[in-house]
Design an enzyme around this catalytic site. Structure first.
Site, PDB file in Angstrom:
ATOM      1  N   GLU A 124     -37.372   4.219   0.654  1.00  0.00           N
ATOM      2  CA  GLU A 124     -36.090   4.484   1.229  1.00  0.00           C
ATOM      3  C   GLU A 124     -34.646   3.890   0.625  1.00  0.00           C
ATOM      4  O   GLU A 124     -34.638   3.189   0.662  1.00  0.00           O
ATOM      5  CB  GLU A 124     -36.786   3.682   2.527  1.00  0.00           C
ATOM      6  CG  GLU A 124     -37.552   4.351   3.408  1.00  0.00           C
ATOM      7  CD  GLU A 124     -37.526   3.870   4.887  1.00  0.00           C
ATOM      8  OE1 GLU A 124     -37.196   4.600   5.605  1.00  0.00           O
ATOM      9  OE2 GLU A 124     -37.532   2.780   4.811  1.00  0.00           O
ATOM     10  N   GLU A 146     -34.300  -3.228   6.199  1.00  0.00           N
ATOM     11  CA  GLU A 146     -33.637  -3.967   7.226  1.00  0.00           C
ATOM     12  C   GLU A 146     -34.356  -5.415   7.843  1.00  0.00           C
ATOM     13  O   GLU A 146     -33.704  -6.196   7.864  1.00  0.00           O
ATOM     14  CB  GLU A 146     -33.518  -3.355   8.743  1.00  0.00           C
ATOM     15  CG  GLU A 146     -32.629  -2.168   8.944  1.00  0.00           C
ATOM     16  CD  GLU A 146     -33.055  -0.486   9.812  1.00  0.00           C
ATOM     17  OE1 GLU A 146     -33.899  -0.480  10.485  1.00  0.00           O
ATOM     18  OE2 GLU A 146     -33.019   0.624   9.680  1.00  0.00           O
ATOM     19  N   GLY A 156     -30.035   6.078   8.252  1.00  0.00           N
ATOM     20  CA  GLY A 156     -29.707   6.378   9.398  1.00  0.00           C
ATOM     21  C   GLY A 156     -28.158   7.145   8.859  1.00  0.00           C
ATOM     22  O   GLY A 156     -27.014   6.626  10.120  1.00  0.00           O
ATOM     23  N   SER A 167     -33.324   9.293   6.403  1.00  0.00           N
ATOM     24  CA  SER A 167     -32.252  10.475   7.225  1.00  0.00           C
ATOM     25  C   SER A 167     -33.079  12.213   6.842  1.00  0.00           C
ATOM     26  O   SER A 167     -32.242  13.267   6.953  1.00  0.00           O
ATOM     27  CB  SER A 167     -30.341  10.885   6.573  1.00  0.00           C
ATOM     28  OG  SER A 167     -29.749  10.152   6.922  1.00  0.00           O
ATOM     29  N   ASN A 184     -40.486   5.832  12.682  1.00  0.00           N
ATOM     30  CA  ASN A 184     -39.872   3.952  12.641  1.00  0.00           C
ATOM     31  C   ASN A 184     -39.214   4.328  14.118  1.00  0.00           C
ATOM     32  O   ASN A 184     -37.668   4.362  13.828  1.00  0.00           O
ATOM     33  CB  ASN A 184     -39.401   3.841  11.608  1.00  0.00           C
ATOM     34  CG  ASN A 184     -38.632   2.487  11.916  1.00  0.00           C
ATOM     35  OD1 ASN A 184     -39.373   1.293  12.351  1.00  0.00           O
ATOM     36  ND2 ASN A 184     -38.477   1.707  10.268  1.00  0.00           N
ATOM     37  N   TRP A 185     -39.598   4.137  15.322  1.00  0.00           N
ATOM     38  CA  TRP A 185     -38.575   3.494  16.675  1.00  0.00           C
ATOM     39  C   TRP A 185     -37.800   2.622  16.254  1.00  0.00           C
ATOM     40  O   TRP A 185     -36.882   2.572  17.505  1.00  0.00           O
ATOM     41  CB  TRP A 185     -39.847   3.539  17.845  1.00  0.00           C
ATOM     42  CG  TRP A 185     -40.748   4.903  17.937  1.00  0.00           C
ATOM     43  CD1 TRP A 185     -40.189   5.597  17.359  1.00  0.00           C
ATOM     44  CD2 TRP A 185     -40.718   5.192  19.109  1.00  0.00           C
ATOM     45  NE1 TRP A 185     -41.298   7.050  17.752  1.00  0.00           N
ATOM     46  CE2 TRP A 185     -41.705   6.510  19.180  1.00  0.00           C
ATOM     47  CE3 TRP A 185     -41.231   4.149  20.161  1.00  0.00           C
ATOM     48  CZ2 TRP A 185     -42.753   7.075  20.403  1.00  0.00           C
ATOM     49  CZ3 TRP A 185     -42.412   4.932  21.676  1.00  0.00           C
ATOM     50  CH2 TRP A 185     -42.554   6.052  21.023  1.00  0.00           C
ATOM     51  N   LYS A 186     -38.192   1.962  15.542  1.00  0.00           N
ATOM     52  CA  LYS A 186     -37.194   0.412  15.514  1.00  0.00           C
ATOM     53  C   LYS A 186     -37.289  -0.171  17.017  1.00  0.00           C
ATOM     54  O   LYS A 186     -38.374  -0.002  17.414  1.00  0.00           O
ATOM     55  CB  LYS A 186     -35.905   0.754  14.831  1.00  0.00           C
ATOM     56  CG  LYS A 186     -36.003   2.043  13.575  1.00  0.00           C
ATOM     57  CD  LYS A 186     -34.497   1.967  13.146  1.00  0.00           C
ATOM     58  CE  LYS A 186     -35.022   2.781  11.556  1.00  0.00           C
ATOM     59  NZ  LYS A 186     -33.479   3.308  10.549  1.00  0.00           N
ATOM     60  N   HIS A 192     -39.043  -3.121   5.204  1.00  0.00           N
ATOM     61  CA  HIS A 192     -37.904  -1.808   5.510  1.00  0.00           C
ATOM     62  C   HIS A 192     -36.414  -2.632   5.367  1.00  0.00           C
ATOM     63  O   HIS A 192     -36.580  -3.945   5.030  1.00  0.00           O
ATOM     64  CB  HIS A 192     -38.300  -1.719   6.842  1.00  0.00           C
ATOM     65  CG  HIS A 192     -36.941  -0.710   7.978  1.00  0.00           C
ATOM     66  ND1 HIS A 192     -36.069  -0.977   7.469  1.00  0.00           N
ATOM     67  CD2 HIS A 192     -37.327   0.707   7.542  1.00  0.00           C
ATOM     68  CE1 HIS A 192     -35.526   0.238   7.801  1.00  0.00           C
ATOM     69  NE2 HIS A 192     -36.434   1.264   7.436  1.00  0.00           N
ATOM     70  N   GLY A 227     -34.141   7.865  13.183  1.00  0.00           N
ATOM     71  CA  GLY A 227     -33.788   8.535  14.180  1.00  0.00           C
ATOM     72  C   GLY A 227     -33.972   9.639  14.374  1.00  0.00           C
ATOM     73  O   GLY A 227     -34.614   9.578  15.691  1.00  0.00           O
TER      74      GLY A 227
HETATM   75  P1  PGA Z   1     -33.801   7.536   9.330  1.00  0.00           P
HETATM   76  O1  PGA Z   1     -34.837   6.461   9.143  1.00  0.00           O
HETATM   77  O2  PGA Z   1     -34.639   8.451   9.492  1.00  0.00           O
HETATM   78  O3  PGA Z   1     -32.744   6.970  10.589  1.00  0.00           O
HETATM   79  O4  PGA Z   1     -32.275   7.239   8.044  1.00  0.00           O
HETATM   80  C1  PGA Z   1     -35.668   5.637   8.539  1.00  0.00           C
HETATM   81  C2  PGA Z   1     -36.043   4.332   7.969  1.00  0.00           C
HETATM   82  O5  PGA Z   1     -35.321   3.409   8.788  1.00  0.00           O
HETATM   83  O6  PGA Z   1     -37.621   4.433   8.412  1.00  0.00           O
END
Ligand code: PGA
Length: 248
Positions: free
Chosen positions: A166, A97, A172, A211, A9-11, A95, A233
């Site tokens: 998640e 976010e 993150g 993470s 997931n590059w966001k 997600h 990340g």
């Molecule tokens: P992360 O993000 O690996 O940077 O914790 C995971 C995600 O948001 O899908």
């Protein structure tokens, strides 16, 4: 029997150059021997370029959200059929976010899942508890309400669906659920799926995110109900991402 799945997931990161360079590095690092299926979810604006870039590789491309509507006066939105038209195979839905920053509700998210499935795109439906819910012992209650919001809609199919657990406090932050904690939630989710279909519940992939790094991927993926990972990340670093894919 469930093929492991690793999804990057590059966001909101990248450029034309980064898209081509990073996808080339990842596809070169993932050889035919790899046991897992690998996908990368990238910003919409680069999806066409990305699907061209990975055309003769075993990588596939996904998006990070989709409109719940088919077409019409929805300024700024992208429909599932548009994504399908540019060879997008996956879409992350719900997600944390999107839930937190864009107020996406369970109701809207279920419609997005249906829109994706109707266009033949596989939704990756995310669930997870906040730090407060975790600390106050509400993890299973939150997960149950998010998963049942999805499963209560009889039109949602288990045939073309991935779930991602998640924990919000792990995204993150460098913190991860222990493999045992994550396994317990994944098994709980699979039991909720069994209430819908005993056979299909064993076929749905439930991936873990939050993470995930080359150093902790193996112990997470070793758990019985953890079928791969959703990687934020570390998916922007080709070597780290390849190493995670090899552990799945
Ligand atoms: P992360 O993000 O690996 O940077 O914790 C995971 C995600 O948001 O899908």
């Amino acid at each position: 029997m469930r093929q492991p799945l690793v999804v990057g997931n590059w966001k909101m990161n990248g450029s034309r150059k980064l898209t081509v360079d990073l996808l080339d590095s990842i596809s070169n690092g993932i050889d035919a021997k790899i046991a897992s299926e690998v996908a990368v979810c990238i910003p919409n604006v680069f999806i066409s370029l990305a699907t061209e870039t990975v055309r003769s590789t075993n990588l596939t491309i996904g998006a990070q959200t989709v409109s719940e509507f088919e077409a019409g006066a929805y300024t700024g939105e992208i429909s599932a059929s548009m994504l399908e038209d540019i060879d997008c195979r996956w879409v992350i839905i719900g997600h944390s976010e999107r839930r937190a920053l864009y107020n996406e509700t369970n109701e809207a998210l279920v419609l997005k899942v249906l829109a994706a499935q109707q266009s033949g795109i596989t939704p990756i439906f995310c669930v997870g508890e906040s730090e407060t819910d975790y600390k106050e012992g509400r993890t299973f209650k939150v997960i149950e309400s998010q998963v049942t919001a999805l499963l209560n809609n009889a039109m949602v199919s288990l045939d073309n669906l991935v779930l991602a657990y998640e924990p919000v406090w792990a995204i993150g932050t460098g913190l991860t659920a222990t493999p045992e904690e994550a396994q317990e939630v994944h098994a709980f989710i699979r039991n909720l799926l069994r209430e819908r279909s005993v056979e299909l519940a064993d076929e749905v992939r439930i991936i873990y995110g939050g993470s995930v790094k080359p150093t902790n991927a193996e112990e997470l993926f070793d758990q019985q109900d953890i079928d791969g990972g959703l990687i934020g990340g570390a998916s922007l670093d080709a070597n780290a991402f390849i190493s995670i894919c090899q552990k799945a």
